[in-house]
Design a protein around this motif. Sequence first.
Motif, PDB file in Angstrom:
ATOM      1  N   SER A 286      29.306 -25.422 -13.322  1.00  0.00           N
ATOM      2  CA  SER A 286      30.430 -25.829 -14.157  1.00  0.00           C
ATOM      3  C   SER A 286      31.726 -25.465 -13.452  1.00  0.00           C
ATOM      4  O   SER A 286      31.740 -24.714 -12.464  1.00  0.00           O
ATOM      5  N   LEU A 287      32.841 -25.994 -13.978  1.00  0.00           N
ATOM      6  CA  LEU A 287      34.145 -25.679 -13.382  1.00  0.00           C
ATOM      7  C   LEU A 287      34.460 -24.185 -13.460  1.00  0.00           C
ATOM      8  O   LEU A 287      34.897 -23.603 -12.448  1.00  0.00           O
ATOM      9  N   PRO A 288      34.267 -23.510 -14.607  1.00  0.00           N
ATOM     10  CA  PRO A 288      34.548 -22.059 -14.624  1.00  0.00           C
ATOM     11  C   PRO A 288      33.711 -21.289 -13.603  1.00  0.00           C
ATOM     12  O   PRO A 288      34.216 -20.374 -12.943  1.00  0.00           O
ATOM     13  N   ALA A 289      32.425 -21.658 -13.462  1.00  0.00           N
ATOM     14  CA  ALA A 289      31.585 -20.959 -12.486  1.00  0.00           C
ATOM     15  C   ALA A 289      32.081 -21.208 -11.065  1.00  0.00           C
ATOM     16  O   ALA A 289      32.105 -20.290 -10.229  1.00  0.00           O
ATOM     17  N   ALA A 290      32.504 -22.451 -10.772  1.00  0.00           N
ATOM     18  CA  ALA A 290      33.019 -22.757  -9.432  1.00  0.00           C
ATOM     19  C   ALA A 290      34.304 -22.000  -9.154  1.00  0.00           C
ATOM     20  O   ALA A 290      34.515 -21.498  -8.035  1.00  0.00           O
ATOM     21  N   LEU A 291      35.180 -21.878 -10.156  1.00  0.00           N
ATOM     22  CA  LEU A 291      36.428 -21.126  -9.967  1.00  0.00           C
ATOM     23  C   LEU A 291      36.148 -19.638  -9.791  1.00  0.00           C
ATOM     24  O   LEU A 291      36.818 -18.964  -8.982  1.00  0.00           O
ATOM     25  N   ALA A 292      35.167 -19.123 -10.534  1.00  0.00           N
ATOM     26  CA  ALA A 292      34.818 -17.708 -10.379  1.00  0.00           C
ATOM     27  C   ALA A 292      34.266 -17.448  -8.976  1.00  0.00           C
ATOM     28  O   ALA A 292      34.608 -16.436  -8.342  1.00  0.00           O
TER      29      ALA A 292
ATOM     30  N   GLY B 116      39.300 -20.040 -23.738  1.00  0.00           N
ATOM     31  CA  GLY B 116      38.795 -21.209 -24.441  1.00  0.00           C
ATOM     32  C   GLY B 116      37.498 -21.707 -23.841  1.00  0.00           C
ATOM     33  O   GLY B 116      36.974 -21.159 -22.861  1.00  0.00           O
ATOM     34  N   GLU B 117      36.986 -22.765 -24.414  1.00  0.00           N
ATOM     35  CA  GLU B 117      35.729 -23.360 -23.973  1.00  0.00           C
ATOM     36  C   GLU B 117      36.003 -24.746 -23.406  1.00  0.00           C
ATOM     37  O   GLU B 117      36.471 -25.643 -24.123  1.00  0.00           O
ATOM     38  N   PRO B 118      35.717 -24.974 -22.122  1.00  0.00           N
ATOM     39  CA  PRO B 118      36.062 -26.270 -21.514  1.00  0.00           C
ATOM     40  C   PRO B 118      35.194 -27.422 -22.002  1.00  0.00           C
ATOM     41  O   PRO B 118      35.611 -28.585 -21.931  1.00  0.00           O
ATOM     42  N   GLY B 119      33.996 -27.156 -22.501  1.00  0.00           N
ATOM     43  CA  GLY B 119      33.131 -28.257 -22.917  1.00  0.00           C
ATOM     44  C   GLY B 119      32.688 -29.088 -21.717  1.00  0.00           C
ATOM     45  O   GLY B 119      32.645 -28.631 -20.577  1.00  0.00           O
TER      46      GLY B 119
ATOM     47  N   ILE C 265      38.174 -34.652 -13.368  1.00  0.00           N
ATOM     48  CA  ILE C 265      39.048 -33.537 -13.760  1.00  0.00           C
ATOM     49  C   ILE C 265      38.574 -32.247 -13.110  1.00  0.00           C
ATOM     50  O   ILE C 265      39.381 -31.454 -12.595  1.00  0.00           O
ATOM     51  N   GLN C 266      37.278 -32.017 -13.123  1.00  0.00           N
ATOM     52  CA  GLN C 266      36.767 -30.787 -12.523  1.00  0.00           C
ATOM     53  C   GLN C 266      37.084 -30.730 -11.029  1.00  0.00           C
ATOM     54  O   GLN C 266      37.531 -29.692 -10.513  1.00  0.00           O
TER      55      GLN C 266
ATOM     56  N   THR D  74      39.493 -32.281  -9.460  1.00  0.00           N
ATOM     57  CA  THR D  74      40.938 -32.148  -9.264  1.00  0.00           C
ATOM     58  C   THR D  74      41.375 -30.694  -9.417  1.00  0.00           C
ATOM     59  O   THR D  74      42.112 -30.151  -8.577  1.00  0.00           O
ATOM     60  N   LEU D  75      40.925 -30.028 -10.488  1.00  0.00           N
ATOM     61  CA  LEU D  75      41.358 -28.647 -10.725  1.00  0.00           C
ATOM     62  C   LEU D  75      40.804 -27.705  -9.668  1.00  0.00           C
ATOM     63  O   LEU D  75      41.496 -26.773  -9.230  1.00  0.00           O
ATOM     64  N   LEU D  76      39.557 -27.929  -9.244  1.00  0.00           N
ATOM     65  CA  LEU D  76      39.009 -27.065  -8.196  1.00  0.00           C
ATOM     66  C   LEU D  76      39.767 -27.246  -6.884  1.00  0.00           C
ATOM     67  O   LEU D  76      40.082 -26.267  -6.198  1.00  0.00           O
ATOM     68  N   ARG D  77      40.089 -28.483  -6.517  1.00  0.00           N
ATOM     69  CA  ARG D  77      40.846 -28.701  -5.284  1.00  0.00           C
ATOM     70  C   ARG D  77      42.244 -28.091  -5.376  1.00  0.00           C
ATOM     71  O   ARG D  77      42.757 -27.546  -4.390  1.00  0.00           O
ATOM     72  N   ILE D  78      42.875 -28.191  -6.533  1.00  0.00           N
ATOM     73  CA  ILE D  78      44.201 -27.580  -6.687  1.00  0.00           C
ATOM     74  C   ILE D  78      44.100 -26.065  -6.530  1.00  0.00           C
ATOM     75  O   ILE D  78      44.950 -25.425  -5.878  1.00  0.00           O
ATOM     76  N   ALA D  79      43.059 -25.475  -7.122  1.00  0.00           N
ATOM     77  CA  ALA D  79      42.878 -24.023  -6.971  1.00  0.00           C
ATOM     78  C   ALA D  79      42.664 -23.662  -5.510  1.00  0.00           C
ATOM     79  O   ALA D  79      43.231 -22.669  -5.006  1.00  0.00           O
TER      80      ALA D  79
END
Length: 400
Positions: A265-271, A290-293, A299-300, A302-307
């Motif tokens: 998931s996106l949170p796991a990838a960011l962690a 919050g909960e990303p659902g 979207i995932q 995009t946000l990971l690449r921005i991070a």
Amino acid sequence: MENTTDADERRLTAVVHAAFLLLLCSSFARFLTRDQGGARTGWVVALFAAFSLLYVLGHFLAPSPRAGTPPSGRHLTWLVSVSAVWVALLALAPSATWCAMPLLFAGLYALPPRIAVPLAAVLTVLVVVSEVRVADGPLNPNMVVAPPAVAAVATAVFVHLQRQAARQRAVVDDLVRTRRDLAATERRAGVLAERQRLSAEIHDTLAQSLSSQQMLLQAAERVWDTDHEAARAHTRDAAAITARSLAEARRFVHDLAPADLAGHSLPAALADLAERETGPGLTVGFRLDGEPGTLPDRIQATLLRIAQGALANVREHAAATRAALTLTCLDDQISLDVADNGRGFDPAAPPAVAGTRGHGLPAMRIRARQSGGTLTVESTPGEGTVVSAAIPVVLKEVVA
């Protein structure tokens, strides 16, 4: 549309041929019942036969040109030949007068107006002269007035239709050219957008990985003679980064999706990203609000690449000791904040003056905009930087 036009032309040609056959049979029957007799009969029959044979052969050997195209030399030769035979036949058998109508149609259809109109006038004069020559009793005004009136109406309508068809063809050609130019423009825009996207992908992944490998290998070289264990640790870290870079490169070949999101998931990838970026001199933390659902892959990614891009800037330019990734999930929006305690910069200053963020910030802004979101940068020299990306949960595609 082209098939419909061809069908209409075939029907029109069939009607003209049927009219010619009917008029030819009627003229020949009139000659046999009224004008037959004398030595000219054999010549007239021969001319009728030659006239009909030329007309039929012309349909197969010298067909009429398509609308809007010039007539071929063969068709012009046929038109002159059949007209000459008709004139000779008219001189011997005035009953062949109305066979001029198919010739009038053939001339108007094949020739440009500047030639077709005089031809129609000549044919009309010959018809009038022939009618007057065989008239019995007082001259009927209709014999003089009717043929020119009918020919004038037919000629005017035909010329008008030809000009309308020419204008329509010009409009269609213009639309085809415009469509072709638009398609070429869209292809060029697509190529440029894809190049821009690939440059951002390479900057946010492979280029950063290579930069990290370089720093780790340089660190290993510095302590190689004095601390073998630390050198081996740096080498192992560089090898791990190389493995991730290889996975990213393979992912580019397949679908250009971030390898870190494969099965995560996106949170796991960011962690995981925060853990990897944590090292000597820099501590990176991650927090989820919050909960990303279930988020769209776009979207995932995009946000990971921005991070990744923001942390690359922190590592290379900020001289920070701490950084934090914060993913905030709302009902209609998801946002990512990347904050550091580094040297900061003036966002309003030109990149060359600011000395920071090179290609990274423009690439991040493009990514956010393509996903329907926004990216903001808050920074003050000496007080750190916060990069914030906000994207609607319902993804709206926007052309960069």
